[in-house]
Design a protein around this motif. Structure first.
Motif, mmCIF file in Angstrom:
data_model
loop_
_atom_site.group_PDB
_atom_site.id
_atom_site.type_symbol
_atom_site.label_atom_id
_atom_site.label_comp_id
_atom_site.label_asym_id
_atom_site.label_seq_id
_atom_site.Cartn_x
_atom_site.Cartn_y
_atom_site.Cartn_z
ATOM 1 N N GLY A 141 0.796 -1.227 0.000
ATOM 2 C CA GLY A 141 0.000 0.000 0.000
ATOM 3 C C GLY A 141 0.823 1.269 0.000
ATOM 4 O O GLY A 141 0.335 2.335 0.381
ATOM 5 N N VAL A 142 2.074 1.184 -0.412
ATOM 6 C CA VAL A 142 2.932 2.376 -0.459
ATOM 7 C C VAL A 142 2.777 3.025 -1.839
ATOM 8 O O VAL A 142 3.087 2.410 -2.866
ATOM 9 C CB VAL A 142 4.410 2.011 -0.222
ATOM 10 C CG1 VAL A 142 5.289 3.247 -0.359
ATOM 11 C CG2 VAL A 142 4.573 1.391 1.156
ATOM 12 N N TYR A 143 2.311 4.248 -1.851
ATOM 13 C CA TYR A 143 2.099 4.969 -3.104
ATOM 14 C C TYR A 143 3.024 6.173 -3.245
ATOM 15 O O TYR A 143 3.444 6.521 -4.348
ATOM 16 C CB TYR A 143 0.647 5.452 -3.213
ATOM 17 C CG TYR A 143 -0.337 4.318 -3.419
ATOM 18 C CD1 TYR A 143 -0.770 3.973 -4.685
ATOM 19 C CD2 TYR A 143 -0.819 3.584 -2.337
ATOM 20 C CE1 TYR A 143 -1.662 2.923 -4.887
ATOM 21 C CE2 TYR A 143 -1.713 2.530 -2.519
ATOM 22 C CZ TYR A 143 -2.131 2.206 -3.799
ATOM 23 O OH TYR A 143 -2.996 1.176 -3.988
ATOM 24 N N ALA A 144 3.319 6.807 -2.140
ATOM 25 C CA ALA A 144 4.130 8.021 -2.193
ATOM 26 C C ALA A 144 5.612 7.675 -2.182
ATOM 27 O O ALA A 144 6.053 6.752 -1.486
ATOM 28 C CB ALA A 144 3.802 8.919 -0.998
ATOM 29 N N GLY A 145 6.375 8.405 -2.958
ATOM 30 C CA GLY A 145 7.830 8.289 -2.927
ATOM 31 C C GLY A 145 8.407 7.125 -3.681
ATOM 32 O O GLY A 145 9.607 6.863 -3.588
ATOM 33 N N LEU A 146 7.597 6.371 -4.454
ATOM 34 C CA LEU A 146 8.145 5.247 -5.215
ATOM 35 C C LEU A 146 9.009 5.759 -6.359
ATOM 36 O O LEU A 146 8.686 6.758 -7.010
ATOM 37 C CB LEU A 146 7.013 4.383 -5.776
ATOM 38 C CG LEU A 146 6.233 3.525 -4.778
ATOM 39 C CD1 LEU A 146 5.265 2.615 -5.515
ATOM 40 C CD2 LEU A 146 7.163 2.673 -3.928
ATOM 41 N N SER A 147 10.076 5.065 -6.623
ATOM 42 C CA SER A 147 10.970 5.431 -7.723
ATOM 43 C C SER A 147 10.304 5.122 -9.055
ATOM 44 O O SER A 147 9.561 4.154 -9.183
ATOM 45 C CB SER A 147 12.290 4.659 -7.615
ATOM 46 O OG SER A 147 13.083 4.864 -8.761
ATOM 47 N N THR A 148 10.571 5.955 -10.075
ATOM 48 C CA THR A 148 10.006 5.745 -11.417
ATOM 49 C C THR A 148 11.011 5.101 -12.359
ATOM 50 O O THR A 148 10.719 4.930 -13.538
ATOM 51 C CB THR A 148 9.539 7.084 -12.008
ATOM 52 O OG1 THR A 148 10.669 7.974 -12.080
ATOM 53 C CG2 THR A 148 8.458 7.713 -11.149
ATOM 54 N N THR A 149 12.174 4.764 -11.873
ATOM 55 C CA THR A 149 13.166 4.132 -12.746
ATOM 56 C C THR A 149 12.791 2.661 -12.953
ATOM 57 O O THR A 149 12.275 2.010 -12.051
ATOM 58 C CB THR A 149 14.572 4.214 -12.146
ATOM 59 O OG1 THR A 149 14.603 3.498 -10.910
ATOM 60 C CG2 THR A 149 14.960 5.656 -11.885
ATOM 61 N N CYS A 150 13.074 2.139 -14.144
ATOM 62 C CA CYS A 150 12.731 0.748 -14.464
ATOM 63 C C CYS A 150 13.402 -0.226 -13.503
ATOM 64 O O CYS A 150 12.803 -1.212 -13.046
ATOM 65 C CB CYS A 150 13.163 0.407 -15.896
ATOM 66 S SG CYS A 150 12.545 1.535 -17.142
ATOM 67 N N VAL A 151 14.671 0.062 -13.203
ATOM 68 C CA VAL A 151 15.449 -0.900 -12.440
ATOM 69 C C VAL A 151 14.917 -1.075 -11.020
ATOM 70 O O VAL A 151 15.186 -2.079 -10.372
ATOM 71 C CB VAL A 151 16.931 -0.470 -12.423
ATOM 72 C CG1 VAL A 151 17.151 0.695 -11.450
ATOM 73 C CG2 VAL A 151 17.848 -1.633 -12.079
#
Length: 965
Positions: A778-788
């Motif tokens: 349920g973590v939505y904020a602060g996730l990295s957008t890089t593929c790796v």
């Protein structure tokens, strides 16, 4: 009869069908397996209940139909002996169902499809019975390729192979498994359509006719030579595939004539590369010493090297015309020199120019542009077109005897084109009028023409004072007194001052009339002057038109007369009592209510004031209703100034207590004080939309408070935000800007547009099962957008090539897309080393040795050091050549290099060949300057130069760019 019949009934064979229990009733028009006896009972007693009978003839409970509702009879499938087995050939027509049996299905045992006894529960799609061995690659419609006649692919399916790779030619008869290896479970989607994907073995094994494809580095686009019909009998379209059409003599050459040593890639397409020897040894003319360009096509054709022709008009800036056509080449190209030949006439014809005496071109200062008079047809018989000079000959000038009449003493250059330069004597001697004494300008062309010196005409219209009216017939001397023409004034007053001063009706001087006579007078007649008052700041209208001039211009005073109404009508303004203009503070701008048509009958248009009357204001009894006590000036235009009592007395809502502003017009109109309407969209920053439209005001404006109500969703919907658990907004760190997902139409049914985030969903990301796949826990904020960040496992697990070991960066999007992780593509053009020429077809491993991709050098020398060291023509290492290979080589081919003598310009004076300066062909570091720059010619230029020594080393030390200074 029935008793014995029942007694002879045989016991039932086998167990009862599942679900058959005693005491159950028949549920359809069916019979029991007792046999035809029971059928007989049904025929005799159709209204009676039928029950099962035991082997001893005793009755048992009724039997339930396990097949569900059927329209067919039991005996169509079952026998009188037992329920099972059913008849070998049931009398059931499957064509009457929604799924007729065709092909292989006609022979299938019923229970193969009807596993359950309820027949209608059987699916009709292929996938309901047949496992998808293709693992979803081909979709769910098996009938696209298969038929009921057999599981193997149909011919029609082959013909419909109209995807990225239609099956034509020999491919049409190839088995599917030949390309889709593994037959049923083979790969059908994403296969490469390149020929080499299937025919790589053929490419590697091709060694016929000496064309070893692999050894010769042939491109892998097989369709360049081969067709779909057969692999053999390949043809090569030289024009289409290389851009170099084989025509003329080239069409008959053997391939090896140009592709020496089996070299096909990088063969140059210019003539010189193959014909350099022909170029060097050509003697008529000598191409090398003549400095001819290396573009052989300028003179030669593909048909034959001999019989070359040169189109002087096409390839030079000097087309041959006239007598030049028959001149021998050596006449202009002296000493076989073709480059740098001048194209101006003077360079070749200077002796003719200098030797000409009629007239002497040099003495006369003639320009060296011979084409002004001469043509290429013949040097003699030159003609001179005076029209091409700044002084074209016209009129009497055309009949002047000879050039010497004007060009006295043979002077042609620098002569003045002004008439007076030749006609000064005529100007000076003219007495009617005397030009010199009268100050007439020396621009003779104003009155005279080249046709004849006299008679002259003067067009007064071309002066600043055209003659009109009475001026046309006035003698010149009337204005030009004493024969004076220069400086004559052009204003009326200068000549008509006596008329101006002497006029008494009215007296112009006393009245202060302007001296611009044209205001009233014309050149047609001095008397009968007219005055147009409309041309003044005060046009006459209405009653003013018939007023005598003296009524306003008292005492004959015209200048400075005021133009405002009040100046004349002050007594009327002061004396008016209805209403009293002075007491009411009315403005003295009478035109607000009065017109020039009549002083009485004034009207007042309230719309011309800051407070136009509208709605109920139009029907207010009299002016005094608002203008109490006759006060008109300074009244406020705000509604509340009159309606403060209404404002304070309103209780729904209480305006004063609610802090509602006193700008009454926001809700009220002049039509009626009530009912009032409030446009939330127009007068607030929060337009009402969706469900907000029907919400009562008190829901948001609690306690009757209207001022300062917040406009953000969270302020009202905080409980909804905090209480939401799917997902938990607070724990997930969702923003409190509810509009990101919700709309005013409905709080539930929120939608989230991932495209409005820093990570829009594309490709395979669109079909990811649920949000929790990426937003773990349920973590939505602060996730990295890089593929790796999600695909690190894929990165580490990749072995072709091994990403981690090879140092491949973790910017996955460089090679991969969101459509599919594989196949990945790499665009080398987006690196610091774009692939061009031969590099395009080089295998990756050739440069990235040992699977190392990071840190691969981009300079030529790092890979081509053996080529550099092994080159002997010339010896690069011995000659001290730089290791910047790009100076001479290109990526198209290593051989056929050209050298750009960048640092020391060539040709340098007379040096055109390498050995002119570099006398040692095996060592280009050795050079000689003194062969051309002899001491006898060099010493005089270095007089006084400190440290001057005449030798090649010192020459280069001072002149590293080959330039003097």
């Amino acid at each position: 009869m029935l008793g014995p019949m029942l007694a002879r009934q045989q016991p039932m064979q086998g167990r009862e069908p599942p679900g058959e229990q005693r005491g159950e009733r028949l549920t359809g028009n069916v019979t029991t397996t007792i046999g035809f006896q029971i059928l007989f009972l049904l025929l005799l007693f159709p209204q009676q209940s039928v029950r099962s009978v035991s082997a001893q003839g005793s009755q048992v409970g009724p039997t339930r139909n396990p097949h569900g509702p059927l329209v067919s009879r039991c005996e169509d499938c079952h026998t009188l002996t037992s329920w099972k087995p059913i008849r070998a050939f049931p009398e059931f027509n499957h064509n009457t169902t929604r799924y007729p049996l065709r092909g292989m299905h006609a022979k299938v045992d019923c229970r193969s499809c009807h596993v359950k006894l309820v027949f209608r529960d059987v699916g009709m799609k292929c996938a309901d019975c047949h496992a998808d061995l293709h693992r979803g690659q081909m979709g769910a419609q098996c009938e696209k390729c298969h038929t009921v006649n057999g599981w193997n692919a149909s011919i029609q399916a082959v013909q419909d192979h109209q995807n990225r790779f239609p099956l034509v030619g020999a491919h049409a008869v190839v088995e599917c498994s030949a390309c889709h290896t593994g037959a049923a479970v083979g790969k059908f989607q994403g296969l490469s359509t390149d020929c080499v994907a299937c025919h790589l073995t053929d490419v590697r094994n091709t060694k016929t006719t000496g064309l070893d494809h692999a050894a010769l580095n042939f491109p892998t686009n097989c369709q360049s030579c081969h067709s779909m019909d057969t692999w053999l009998g390949a043809g090569f379209d030289h024009a289409k595939m290389t851009g170099f059409a084989l025509v003329g003599a080239h069409a008959k050459l053997d391939c090896t004539a140009c592709h020496v040593g089996g070299r096909y890639a990088g063969v140059p397409a210019d003539c010189y590369s193959c014909h350099a020897k022909d170029f060097t040894f050509a003697g008529n003319p000598n191409h090398v010493t003549g400095g001819l360009p290396h573009d052989c096509t300028m003179c030669h054709t593909m048909s034959t090297w001999q019989g070359a022709t040169f189109d002087h008009s096409k390839f030079t800036k000097f087309p041959l015309i006239g007598a030049h056509v028959s001149v021998a080449c050596t006449s202009c190209h002296v000493g076989g020199k073709f480059v740098g030949t001048p194209t101006d006439c003077y360079s070749c014809h200077k002796p003719d120019f200098v030797g000409t005496t009629n007239p002497s071109h040099v003495a006369a200062g003639f320009p060296t542009d011979c084409s002004v008079c001469h043509t290429t047809a013949n040097w003699n018989g030159a003609t001179f077109n005076h029209s091409n000079t700044p002084f074209p000959l016209t009129g009497a000038h055309l009949g002047v005897g000879s050039c010497a009449t004007c060009h006295v003493g043979g002077v042609y250059a620098g002569l003045s084109t002004a008439c007076v330069s030749c006609h000064m004597k005529d100007y000076t001697s003219t007495t009617n009028p005397n030009h010199a004494a009268s100050g007439i300008p020396q621009t003779c062309g104003v009155c005279h023409s080249t046709t004849a010196w006299s008679p002259a005409t003067f067009d007064h219209s071309k002066t600043p004072f055209p003659l009109t009216g009475g001026h046309v017939s006035v003698a010149c001397t009337s204005c030009h007194v004493g024969g004076k023409y220069a400086g004559t004034p052009t204003d009326c007053y200068s000549c008509h001052k006596p008329d101006f001063v002497g006029t008494t009706n009215p007296n112009h001087v006393a009245a202060g009339f302007p001296t611009d006579c044209t205001v009233c007078h014309t050149t047609a007649n001095w008397t009968s002057a007219t005055f147009n008052h409309s041309n003044t700041p005060f046009p006459l209208t209405g009653a003013h038109v018939s007023v005598a001039c003296t009524s306003c211009h008292i005492g004959g005073k015209f200048a400075g007369t005021p133009t405002d109404c009040y100046s004349c009508h002050k007594p009327d303004f002061v004396g008016t009592k209805d209403p009293n203009h002075v007491a009411a503070g009315f403005p003295t701008g009478c035109s607000v209510c009065h017109t020039t048509a009549n002083w009485n009958g004034a009207t007042f248009n309230h719309n011309n004031t800051p407070f136009p009357l509208t709605g109920a204001h139009l029907s207010v009894g009299s002016c005094t209703t608002c203008h109490v006590g006759g006060v008109y000036a300074g009244l406020s235009t705000a509604c509340v100034s009159c309606h403060v009592k209404d404002y304070n007395g309103t209780t729904n809502p209480n305006h004063a207590a609610s802090g509602i502003p006193q700008t009454c017009e926001v809700c009220h109109t002049t039509s009626a004080w009530s009912p009032a309407t409030f446009d939330h969209t127009k007068f607030t920053t929060f337009p009402l939309t969706g469900a907000h439209v029907s919400v009562p005001c008190a829901s948001c404006h609690i306690g009757g408070k209207y001022a300062g109500t917040p406009t953000d969703c969270y302020s009202c919907h905080k409980p909804d935000f905090v209480g939401t658990t799917n997902p938990n907004h607070v724990a997930a760190g969702f923003p409190t800007d509810c509009t990101v997902c919700h709309s005013t139409a409905n709080w539930t049914g929120a939608t989230f547009n991932h495209n409005n985030t820093p990570f829009p969903l594309t490709g395979a990301h669109l079909t990811v099962g649920s949000c929790a796949t990426c937003h773990v826990g349920g973590v939505y904020a602060g996730l990295s957008t890089t593929c790796v960040s999600c695909h690190l496992k894929d990165y580490n697990g990749t072995t072709n090539p091994p990403h981690a070991a090879s140092g491949i960066p973790q910017t996955c999007q460089v090679c991969h897309t969101t459509t599919a992780w594989s196949p990945a593509t790499f665009d080398h053009s987006k690196t610091v080393f774009p692939l061009t020429g031969v590099h395009v077809t080089v295998p990756c491993a050739s440069c990235h040795v040992g699977g190392k991709y990071a840190g691969t050098p981009t300079d030529c020398y790092s890979c081509h050091k053996p080529d550099y060291l092994g080159t002997t023509n010339p010896n690069h290492a011995a000659a001290g050549f730089p290791t910047t290979c790009l100076t001479c080589h290109t990526t198209t081919a290593w051989t056929g290099a050209t050298f750009n003598h960048t640092w020391f310009p060539v040709p340098h004076r007379t040096a055109t060949l390498c050995n002119d300066c570099h006398t040692n062909p095996s060592n280009y570091a050795v050079f000689v300057c003194t062969n051309c720059h002899t001491q006898a010619t060099t010493d005089p230029h270095h007089t006084g130069v400190t440290g001057y020594v005449w030798n090649s080393t010192n020459c280069y030390s001072c002149h590293p760019t080959g330039k003097a200074g």
